[in-house]
Design an enzyme around this catalytic site. Structure first.
Site, short mmCIF file in Angstrom:
data_model
loop_
_atom_site.label_atom_id
_atom_site.label_comp_id
_atom_site.label_asym_id
_atom_site.label_seq_id
_atom_site.Cartn_x
_atom_site.Cartn_y
_atom_site.Cartn_z
N HIS A 161 8.78 -3.78 -0.38
CA HIS A 161 8.72 -4.15 -1.79
C HIS A 161 10.11 -4.01 -2.41
O HIS A 161 10.97 -3.31 -1.86
CB HIS A 161 7.71 -3.26 -2.52
CG HIS A 161 6.29 -3.64 -2.24
ND1 HIS A 161 5.26 -2.74 -2.29
CD2 HIS A 161 5.73 -4.82 -1.90
CE1 HIS A 161 4.12 -3.35 -2.01
NE2 HIS A 161 4.39 -4.60 -1.75
N ASP B 257 -3.34 -9.13 -0.89
CA ASP B 257 -2.71 -9.53 0.38
C ASP B 257 -2.18 -8.31 1.12
O ASP B 257 -2.28 -8.23 2.35
CB ASP B 257 -1.56 -10.51 0.13
CG ASP B 257 -2.01 -11.80 -0.52
OD1 ASP B 257 -3.19 -12.17 -0.36
OD2 ASP B 257 -1.17 -12.43 -1.20
N ARG C 25 -5.45 -3.69 6.41
CA ARG C 25 -6.76 -3.70 7.06
C ARG C 25 -6.67 -4.35 8.45
O ARG C 25 -7.23 -3.85 9.43
CB ARG C 25 -7.79 -4.45 6.19
CG ARG C 25 -9.19 -4.45 6.79
CD ARG C 25 -10.18 -5.21 5.92
NE ARG C 25 -9.84 -6.60 5.73
CZ ARG C 25 -10.03 -7.57 6.64
NH1 ARG C 25 -10.58 -7.28 7.80
NH2 ARG C 25 -9.70 -8.81 6.38
N ASP D 245 3.20 -12.12 3.40
CA ASP D 245 2.29 -11.08 3.90
C ASP D 245 1.16 -11.72 4.71
O ASP D 245 0.75 -11.21 5.75
CB ASP D 245 1.68 -10.28 2.75
CG ASP D 245 2.71 -9.49 1.96
OD1 ASP D 245 3.80 -9.21 2.49
OD2 ASP D 245 2.41 -9.15 0.80
N ASP E 226 5.84 0.13 -2.35
CA ASP E 226 6.15 0.85 -3.59
C ASP E 226 4.81 1.18 -4.25
O ASP E 226 4.23 0.35 -4.92
CB ASP E 226 7.00 -0.02 -4.51
CG ASP E 226 7.31 0.65 -5.83
OD1 ASP E 226 6.92 1.83 -6.02
OD2 ASP E 226 7.92 -0.01 -6.69
N HIS F 214 0.37 -9.33 -5.72
CA HIS F 214 -0.28 -9.77 -4.47
C HIS F 214 -0.91 -8.58 -3.74
O HIS F 214 -1.03 -8.59 -2.52
CB HIS F 214 0.73 -10.51 -3.59
CG HIS F 214 1.91 -9.68 -3.16
ND1 HIS F 214 2.85 -9.22 -4.03
CD2 HIS F 214 2.28 -9.24 -1.94
CE1 HIS F 214 3.75 -8.51 -3.37
NE2 HIS F 214 3.42 -8.51 -2.09
N THR G 221 9.40 -10.62 5.90
CA THR G 221 9.19 -11.48 4.75
C THR G 221 10.56 -11.89 4.22
O THR G 221 11.58 -11.28 4.54
CB THR G 221 8.36 -10.76 3.68
OG1 THR G 221 8.90 -9.47 3.45
CG2 THR G 221 6.90 -10.63 4.11
N GLY G 222 10.59 -12.93 3.41
CA GLY G 222 11.80 -13.62 2.98
C GLY G 222 13.03 -12.83 2.63
O GLY G 222 14.02 -12.81 3.38
N GLY H 233 6.82 -12.15 0.24
CA GLY H 233 5.45 -11.61 0.21
C GLY H 233 4.53 -12.27 -0.80
O GLY H 233 3.45 -12.75 -0.44
#
Length: 137
Positions: free
Chosen positions: A8, A90, A96, A60, A80, A87, A34-35, A55
């Site tokens: 994050h 997500d 999970r 994500d 964070d 999101h 992620t980006g 994300g």
């Protein structure tokens, strides 16, 4: 091993410090991120990173899809917990999926250090066996 790195916004500097500290270990593995996290890791460490969307824009979920196909061996996700994330569903789904597919997940630097040191010692070789047994392709 295939390792996903996510952070994050308020944790990106922590991720950069972490990857820099363990660059020798990370350099032996395939990295996904992620980006913005991936871009910053590549710029600052010169490691090769396969980048997904940011994300909130589906990154994500893209990483989650790899987990569901049993193509990731570890996820390091510096979350964070004190800032609301638009999101969040997500994020929860990604965590999970890690539980469903027994993919080691670190959400803080302490746990990430235990995982990365274990990876360096060969303690995660069971993932290669698991990946081979459950591959659906």
């Amino acid at each position: 091993m295939e390792i996903a790195l996510i952070a994050h916004d308020k944790k990106k500097d922590d991720m950069l410090r972490f990857v820099t500290a363990y660059k020798r270990i990370f350099s032996k593995h395939q990295l996904y991120a992620t980006g913005t996290t991936g871009k910053r890791i590549m710029e600052e460490t010169k490691l090769s990173v396969h980048r997904f969307q940011s994300g909130p824009y589906g990154g994500d979920q893209e990483i989650g899809a790899l987990i569901a196909k049993n193509k990731l061996d570890m996820v390091i996700f510096f979350r964070d917990p004190l800032t609301a994330q638009p999101h969040e569903p997500d994020v929860s789904a990604l965590m999970r999926l890690c539980d469903v597919y027994s993919v080691p997940l670190a959400t803080n630097m302490g746990t990430a250090e235990v995982l990365i040191r274990g990876l360096d010692k060969g303690d995660l070789e069971w993932r290669s066996i698991t990946r081979g047994e459950t591959k659906n392709e």
